[in-house]
Design a protein around this motif. Structure first.
Motif, short mmCIF file in Angstrom:
data_model
loop_
_atom_site.label_atom_id
_atom_site.label_comp_id
_atom_site.label_asym_id
_atom_site.label_seq_id
_atom_site.Cartn_x
_atom_site.Cartn_y
_atom_site.Cartn_z
N ILE A 25 -29.75 -47.45 -63.69
CA ILE A 25 -30.90 -46.71 -64.23
C ILE A 25 -30.56 -45.03 -64.89
O ILE A 25 -30.80 -44.76 -65.73
CB ILE A 25 -32.11 -46.41 -63.20
CG1 ILE A 25 -32.59 -48.05 -62.98
CG2 ILE A 25 -32.95 -45.62 -63.49
CD1 ILE A 25 -33.68 -48.19 -61.82
N LEU A 26 -29.69 -44.63 -63.75
CA LEU A 26 -29.27 -43.06 -64.19
C LEU A 26 -28.53 -43.23 -65.51
O LEU A 26 -28.67 -42.30 -66.46
CB LEU A 26 -28.64 -42.43 -62.98
CG LEU A 26 -29.67 -42.48 -61.57
CD1 LEU A 26 -28.68 -41.59 -60.74
CD2 LEU A 26 -30.78 -41.74 -62.09
N LYS A 27 -27.71 -44.15 -65.54
CA LYS A 27 -26.52 -44.19 -66.64
C LYS A 27 -27.24 -44.45 -67.82
O LYS A 27 -27.43 -43.95 -68.94
CB LYS A 27 -25.42 -45.10 -66.43
CG LYS A 27 -24.68 -45.11 -67.55
CD LYS A 27 -23.39 -46.26 -67.04
CE LYS A 27 -22.22 -46.38 -68.29
NZ LYS A 27 -21.32 -47.32 -67.72
N SER A 28 -28.35 -45.41 -67.75
CA SER A 28 -29.12 -46.14 -68.85
C SER A 28 -29.89 -45.01 -69.57
O SER A 28 -30.17 -44.79 -70.68
CB SER A 28 -29.75 -47.53 -68.63
OG SER A 28 -28.83 -48.27 -68.20
N PHE A 29 -30.72 -44.36 -68.77
CA PHE A 29 -31.64 -43.27 -69.08
C PHE A 29 -30.77 -41.99 -69.26
O PHE A 29 -31.77 -40.96 -69.70
CB PHE A 29 -32.62 -43.10 -67.74
CG PHE A 29 -33.74 -44.16 -67.75
CD1 PHE A 29 -33.74 -45.16 -68.85
CD2 PHE A 29 -34.44 -44.37 -66.66
CE1 PHE A 29 -34.86 -46.07 -68.65
CE2 PHE A 29 -35.40 -45.37 -66.31
CZ PHE A 29 -35.41 -46.15 -67.27
N GLU A 30 -29.59 -41.84 -69.12
CA GLU A 30 -28.98 -40.61 -69.23
C GLU A 30 -29.40 -39.20 -68.42
O GLU A 30 -29.76 -38.37 -68.88
CB GLU A 30 -28.64 -40.19 -70.73
CG GLU A 30 -28.18 -41.29 -71.80
CD GLU A 30 -27.93 -41.04 -73.00
OE1 GLU A 30 -28.48 -40.19 -73.42
OE2 GLU A 30 -27.16 -41.94 -73.96
N ILE A 31 -29.88 -39.65 -67.19
CA ILE A 31 -30.40 -38.46 -66.20
C ILE A 31 -29.78 -38.32 -65.10
O ILE A 31 -28.83 -39.59 -64.70
CB ILE A 31 -31.89 -39.11 -66.08
CG1 ILE A 31 -32.00 -40.22 -65.28
CG2 ILE A 31 -32.64 -38.78 -67.39
CD1 ILE A 31 -33.36 -40.51 -65.11
N GLU A 32 -29.70 -37.50 -64.38
CA GLU A 32 -28.87 -37.21 -63.02
C GLU A 32 -29.78 -37.51 -61.90
O GLU A 32 -29.02 -38.08 -60.92
CB GLU A 32 -28.48 -35.77 -62.84
CG GLU A 32 -27.57 -35.31 -63.78
CD GLU A 32 -27.01 -33.86 -63.60
OE1 GLU A 32 -27.50 -33.29 -62.74
OE2 GLU A 32 -26.28 -33.24 -64.67
N SER A 33 -30.91 -37.62 -61.93
CA SER A 33 -31.98 -38.20 -60.81
C SER A 33 -33.06 -38.54 -61.33
O SER A 33 -33.62 -37.99 -62.64
CB SER A 33 -32.01 -37.18 -59.79
OG SER A 33 -32.82 -36.04 -60.43
N LEU A 34 -33.82 -39.13 -60.67
CA LEU A 34 -35.43 -39.79 -61.21
C LEU A 34 -36.06 -38.33 -60.90
O LEU A 34 -36.30 -37.82 -59.69
CB LEU A 34 -36.05 -40.80 -60.45
CG LEU A 34 -35.15 -42.09 -60.50
CD1 LEU A 34 -35.92 -43.22 -59.64
CD2 LEU A 34 -34.94 -42.76 -61.79
N SER A 35 -37.21 -38.25 -61.84
CA SER A 35 -38.01 -37.05 -61.69
C SER A 35 -39.31 -37.49 -60.72
O SER A 35 -39.33 -38.79 -60.58
CB SER A 35 -38.85 -36.72 -62.96
OG SER A 35 -39.45 -37.85 -63.73
N GLU A 36 -40.04 -36.66 -60.22
CA GLU A 36 -41.15 -37.04 -59.41
C GLU A 36 -42.03 -37.82 -60.02
O GLU A 36 -42.75 -38.48 -59.53
CB GLU A 36 -41.82 -35.73 -58.65
CG GLU A 36 -41.03 -34.95 -57.99
CD GLU A 36 -41.80 -33.65 -57.31
OE1 GLU A 36 -42.93 -33.66 -57.43
OE2 GLU A 36 -40.77 -32.91 -56.65
N GLU A 37 -42.35 -37.68 -61.50
CA GLU A 37 -43.34 -38.14 -62.26
C GLU A 37 -42.73 -39.78 -62.25
O GLU A 37 -43.67 -40.71 -62.07
CB GLU A 37 -43.31 -37.75 -63.75
CG GLU A 37 -44.54 -38.13 -64.36
CD GLU A 37 -44.73 -37.70 -65.67
OE1 GLU A 37 -45.62 -37.72 -66.62
OE2 GLU A 37 -43.61 -37.12 -66.53
N MET A 38 -41.58 -39.91 -62.46
CA MET A 38 -41.16 -41.28 -62.56
C MET A 38 -41.34 -42.01 -61.18
O MET A 38 -41.63 -43.29 -61.45
CB MET A 38 -39.70 -41.38 -62.90
CG MET A 38 -39.17 -40.97 -64.46
SD MET A 38 -37.54 -41.07 -64.84
CE MET A 38 -36.98 -42.41 -64.85
N ILE A 39 -40.92 -41.40 -60.07
CA ILE A 39 -40.98 -41.95 -58.66
C ILE A 39 -42.41 -42.41 -58.66
O ILE A 39 -42.76 -43.34 -58.30
CB ILE A 39 -40.57 -41.15 -57.76
CG1 ILE A 39 -39.00 -40.81 -57.85
CG2 ILE A 39 -40.85 -41.46 -56.28
CD1 ILE A 39 -38.53 -39.81 -56.97
N ALA A 40 -43.38 -41.39 -59.04
CA ALA A 40 -44.83 -41.88 -58.74
C ALA A 40 -45.34 -42.93 -59.65
O ALA A 40 -46.02 -43.81 -59.35
CB ALA A 40 -45.60 -40.36 -59.14
#
Length: 203
Positions: A25-40
């Motif tokens: 997920i992190l690699k595909s989205f090119e992010i270092e961590s999930l945002s609070e909004e994504m987790i919610a």
């Protein structure tokens, strides 16, 4: 005395790749961590509080390089195989015992759609349970207390007569606090089909 056995689904019957999925997920989205909004949003989706279309729209708006199909593939990456010996165990348990059998799973619509398409034994598996609860259908999720209380009330159960099996420690801790018997199964070293050997002290 145990009268009811309540099973989780992922990493109890169907194998999951939780760590690999998080990395993917992190690699595909090119992010270092999930945002609070994504987790919610993911939590809302797991509880059926938003639709699949809304879930996909949120992610394609935030990651416009990715198509709906790519988002779905990323989301379903966690799902792996369903070893048949676990189905055989469940079938035998249903045939040989008087235990009430319940499934209680944090599962969303996209995952179930994938399972129905790729796991041909799913409908047979489902048929062996007296009650089958998926979080997105009942709008409740583990480890919240209310989902366990819902199961107890709906089925007129006493918690101390129920064995709850789950690989997630937070879910197990909530169940323990409500007086359930528990098995915090380790999918790397334990298998649900060995229930009566591993947890012989409870029966």
């Amino acid at each position: 005395m145990i009268k009811t056995i309540i099973f989780d689904f992922g990493n109890v019957f169907i194998n999951l790749d939780i760590e690999g999925s998080q990395e993917h997920i992190l690699k595909s989205f090119e992010i270092e961590s999930l945002s609070e909004e994504m987790i919610a949003f993911n939590s809302f989706y797991e509880q059926g509080l938003i639709s699949t279309d809304e879930f996909l729209e949120f992610h394609t708006e935030n990651f416009p390089k990715l198509s709906n199909d790519e988002i779905i593939d990323i989301w379903n990456f966690i799902l792996k195989d369903f070893p048949k010996h676990r189905l055989d165990f469940l079938k035998q348990l249903k045939s040989d015992s008087n235990y009430k059998l319940i499934l209680l799973s944090n599962t969303n619509e996209l995952h179930i759609d994938w399972i129905k398409k790729h796991i041909p034994i799913y409908e047979e598996f489902k048929s062996y349970f007296d009650t089958f609860y998926l979080s997105h259908e009942i709008h409740l999720r583990k480890p919240n207390h209310d989902i366990f209380e819902f199961v107890l009330n709906e089925n007129k159960l006493n918690a101390n007569e129920c064995l709850f099996i789950d690989d997630n420690t937070d879910n197990i801790n909530t169940a323990k606090s409500l007086d359930f018997k528990t098995w915090n199964i380790n999918p790397a070293t334990e298998d649900v089909s060995n229930l009566f050997k591993t947890k012989s002290n409870l029966f």
